[in-house]
Write a protein that holds these residues in place. Structure first.
Motif, PDB file in Angstrom:
ATOM      1  N   ARG A 277       0.836  -1.224   0.000  1.00  0.00           N
ATOM      2  CA  ARG A 277       0.000   0.000   0.000  1.00  0.00           C
ATOM      3  C   ARG A 277       0.861   1.261   0.000  1.00  0.00           C
ATOM      4  O   ARG A 277       0.353   2.358   0.198  1.00  0.00           O
ATOM      5  CB  ARG A 277      -0.921  -0.008   1.224  1.00  0.00           C
ATOM      6  CG  ARG A 277      -2.019  -1.050   1.102  1.00  0.00           C
ATOM      7  CD  ARG A 277      -2.935  -1.047   2.301  1.00  0.00           C
ATOM      8  NE  ARG A 277      -4.098  -1.904   2.055  1.00  0.00           N
ATOM      9  CZ  ARG A 277      -4.885  -2.383   3.007  1.00  0.00           C
ATOM     10  NH1 ARG A 277      -4.649  -2.096   4.275  1.00  0.00           N
ATOM     11  NH2 ARG A 277      -5.921  -3.148   2.697  1.00  0.00           N
ATOM     12  N   HIS A 278       2.154   1.083  -0.210  1.00  0.00           N
ATOM     13  CA  HIS A 278       3.089   2.224  -0.202  1.00  0.00           C
ATOM     14  C   HIS A 278       2.778   3.169  -1.364  1.00  0.00           C
ATOM     15  O   HIS A 278       2.324   2.737  -2.429  1.00  0.00           O
ATOM     16  CB  HIS A 278       4.530   1.688  -0.318  1.00  0.00           C
ATOM     17  CG  HIS A 278       5.576   2.676   0.077  1.00  0.00           C
ATOM     18  ND1 HIS A 278       6.061   3.620  -0.793  1.00  0.00           N
ATOM     19  CD2 HIS A 278       6.225   2.862   1.253  1.00  0.00           C
ATOM     20  CE1 HIS A 278       6.972   4.350  -0.170  1.00  0.00           C
ATOM     21  NE2 HIS A 278       7.102   3.910   1.071  1.00  0.00           N
ATOM     22  N   SER A 279       3.056   4.448  -1.158  1.00  0.00           N
ATOM     23  CA  SER A 279       2.739   5.438  -2.206  1.00  0.00           C
ATOM     24  C   SER A 279       3.644   5.313  -3.436  1.00  0.00           C
ATOM     25  O   SER A 279       3.278   5.711  -4.540  1.00  0.00           O
ATOM     26  CB  SER A 279       2.867   6.853  -1.632  1.00  0.00           C
ATOM     27  OG  SER A 279       4.183   7.037  -1.133  1.00  0.00           O
ATOM     28  N   ASP A 280       4.840   4.715  -3.264  1.00  0.00           N
ATOM     29  CA  ASP A 280       5.795   4.567  -4.377  1.00  0.00           C
ATOM     30  C   ASP A 280       5.533   3.239  -5.107  1.00  0.00           C
ATOM     31  O   ASP A 280       5.581   2.171  -4.498  1.00  0.00           O
ATOM     32  CB  ASP A 280       7.222   4.602  -3.818  1.00  0.00           C
ATOM     33  CG  ASP A 280       8.284   4.635  -4.909  1.00  0.00           C
ATOM     34  OD1 ASP A 280       7.982   4.229  -6.052  1.00  0.00           O
ATOM     35  OD2 ASP A 280       9.415   5.067  -4.617  1.00  0.00           O
ATOM     36  N   SER A 281       5.284   3.319  -6.410  1.00  0.00           N
ATOM     37  CA  SER A 281       4.934   2.106  -7.171  1.00  0.00           C
ATOM     38  C   SER A 281       6.062   1.077  -7.178  1.00  0.00           C
ATOM     39  O   SER A 281       5.814  -0.117  -7.203  1.00  0.00           O
ATOM     40  CB  SER A 281       4.551   2.473  -8.612  1.00  0.00           C
ATOM     41  OG  SER A 281       5.642   3.064  -9.273  1.00  0.00           O
ATOM     42  N   ARG A 284       5.688  -0.992  -4.112  1.00  0.00           N
ATOM     43  CA  ARG A 284       4.556  -1.934  -4.258  1.00  0.00           C
ATOM     44  C   ARG A 284       4.973  -3.117  -5.141  1.00  0.00           C
ATOM     45  O   ARG A 284       4.674  -4.272  -4.828  1.00  0.00           O
ATOM     46  CB  ARG A 284       3.341  -1.217  -4.881  1.00  0.00           C
ATOM     47  CG  ARG A 284       2.808  -0.077  -4.048  1.00  0.00           C
ATOM     48  CD  ARG A 284       1.388   0.321  -4.420  1.00  0.00           C
ATOM     49  NE  ARG A 284       1.231   0.845  -5.768  1.00  0.00           N
ATOM     50  CZ  ARG A 284       1.462   2.097  -6.140  1.00  0.00           C
ATOM     51  NH1 ARG A 284       1.892   2.982  -5.250  1.00  0.00           N
ATOM     52  NH2 ARG A 284       1.263   2.494  -7.398  1.00  0.00           N
ATOM     53  N   ASP A 319      -4.473  -1.254  -9.566  1.00  0.00           N
ATOM     54  CA  ASP A 319      -3.425  -0.268  -9.290  1.00  0.00           C
ATOM     55  C   ASP A 319      -3.252   0.686 -10.466  1.00  0.00           C
ATOM     56  O   ASP A 319      -3.388   0.295 -11.622  1.00  0.00           O
ATOM     57  CB  ASP A 319      -2.096  -0.992  -9.007  1.00  0.00           C
ATOM     58  CG  ASP A 319      -1.088  -0.111  -8.294  1.00  0.00           C
ATOM     59  OD1 ASP A 319      -1.056  -0.128  -7.054  1.00  0.00           O
ATOM     60  OD2 ASP A 319      -0.341   0.627  -8.990  1.00  0.00           O
TER      61      ASP A 319
END
Length: 347
Positions: A277-281, A284, A319
């Motif tokens: 769920r991290h903001s950086d792809s 993820r 996503d």
């Protein structure tokens, strides 16, 4: 011709080296090698000297080695300081010379008993507790080589390394601290090098652990700092990607096997899921790689973790990053292959 003469000279020198290593007694050769090291270290041309010593150790009987172990240990503690004392800025040269010293030390280690190796290992461990951070690079590189050769025997001595390993994982994580271990000359490369070594040491400890080394307490100390490495962008994108694929994911996979405990698998799995769920792809994406490794290492044991995993995978199927979306499909397919059943019923 010139090349023929050079070839003859090389053969003669090689023969002379073999003769010195094989025929001189340790009481004569070892003090001479120490003196030569002191004279030659500034020129940083030590390969021939180290190869004589390595061959000489190979010829030594155990009784001889025992008699000269203290002298050899003193020499190794000096020569292992090559990186810290003489080569801080030149990582390539340090790697090369240090490699020769480590080869010699390994030759000695392979002839020691558990009883005689123990004090040597703790002396080396204490040697790292100095102001010289470069010693950490040397020590964990050495640990990798020793673990490679001693396998399960090395794990017996690794209990004292748990806290220092966890500390290094935290102190080389740019997402978690502003005060990284190295902060001066070529600091980013050094931090990356140290981190790779520590991940590889952990992977080997887990690989060769047959004695339940990873107690709950030790696992708890390492699990968080290990999974947090998914967020560590130290070294830039390409270095991060290589580190995740070649060092971090294999390390965590092996760590999971060594845990051999349902509740700890659950904790590990959930910590990885949270990173999806991290903001950086890229974090993820890397979390999905780690999840896939976990499933492939735990095989049918992963079934109990599916109920909490599926909601996270369902989220990632929508996503915004196409690479992440594609990777989720691969993870689901891989999990179906491993578990031998379609996952549709879980969604």
């Amino acid at each position: 011709t010139g090349s023929a003469l050079l070839c003859i000279l090389c053969l003669r020198l090689s023969s002379l080296r073999n003769t010195l290593a094989a025929n001189l007694p340790p009481r004569v050769l070892l003090p001479t090698i120490s003196k030569c090291y002191s004279c030659m270290v500034e020129d940083r041309k030590l390969a021939a000297l180290m190869s004589i010593l390595q061959e000489h150790i190979g010829h030594m009987e155990r009784e001889q080695l025992s008699a000269h172990q203290s002298e050899l240990t003193t020499f190794f503690l000096t020569s292992l300081d090559f990186r810290a004392e003489h080569c801080q800025g030149d990582l390539e040269k340090a790697w090369q010379v240090e490699g020769g010293v480590i080869d010699c030390l390994i030759a000695m280690v392979m002839k020691l008993s558990e009883v005689t190796f123990r004090p040597l290992f703790f002396k080396l461990f204490d040697w790292t507790k100095s102001d010289s951070k470069d010693r950490l690079l040397t020590f964990y590189r050495l640990c990798n080589r020793i673990a490679e050769r001693l396998k399960g025997l090395f794990v017996l001595f690794a209990g004292n390394l748990v806290k220092p390993l966890a500390d290094v994982l935290r102190q080389t994580n740019s997402a978690k601290t502003d005060e990284l271990i190295f902060d001066s000359d070529r600091s980013e490369e050094k931090n990356c090098l140290l981190l790779r070594s520590v991940l590889d040491v952990l992977q080997k400890i887990s690989l060769y652990d047959t004695q339940r080394f990873l107690s709950r307490e030790r696992a708890d100390a390492l699990l968080g700092p290990l999974v947090d490495q998914l967020e560590n962008s130290l070294g830039g994108q390409q270095v991060y990607q290589n580190r995740v694929v070649q060092h971090l994911v294999p390390c965590v996979g092996q760590f999971a096997v060594a845990l051999a405990d349902d509740s700890q698998w659950k904790t590990l799995n959930y910590q990885i899921l949270l990173k999806t769920r991290h903001s950086d792809s890229k974090v993820r994406f890397s979390s999905l790689l780690m999840l896939m490794e976990l499933a492939s290492r735990l095989k049918e044991n992963y079934v109990v973790l599916l109920p909490e995993t599926i909601p996270f995978l369902a989220e990632l199927m929508e996503d915004e990053c196409e690479e992440v979306e594609q990777q989720v499909q691969k993870v689901i397919q891989e999990m179906e292959n491993i578990l031998g059943e379609p996952l549709q019923s879980y969604f």
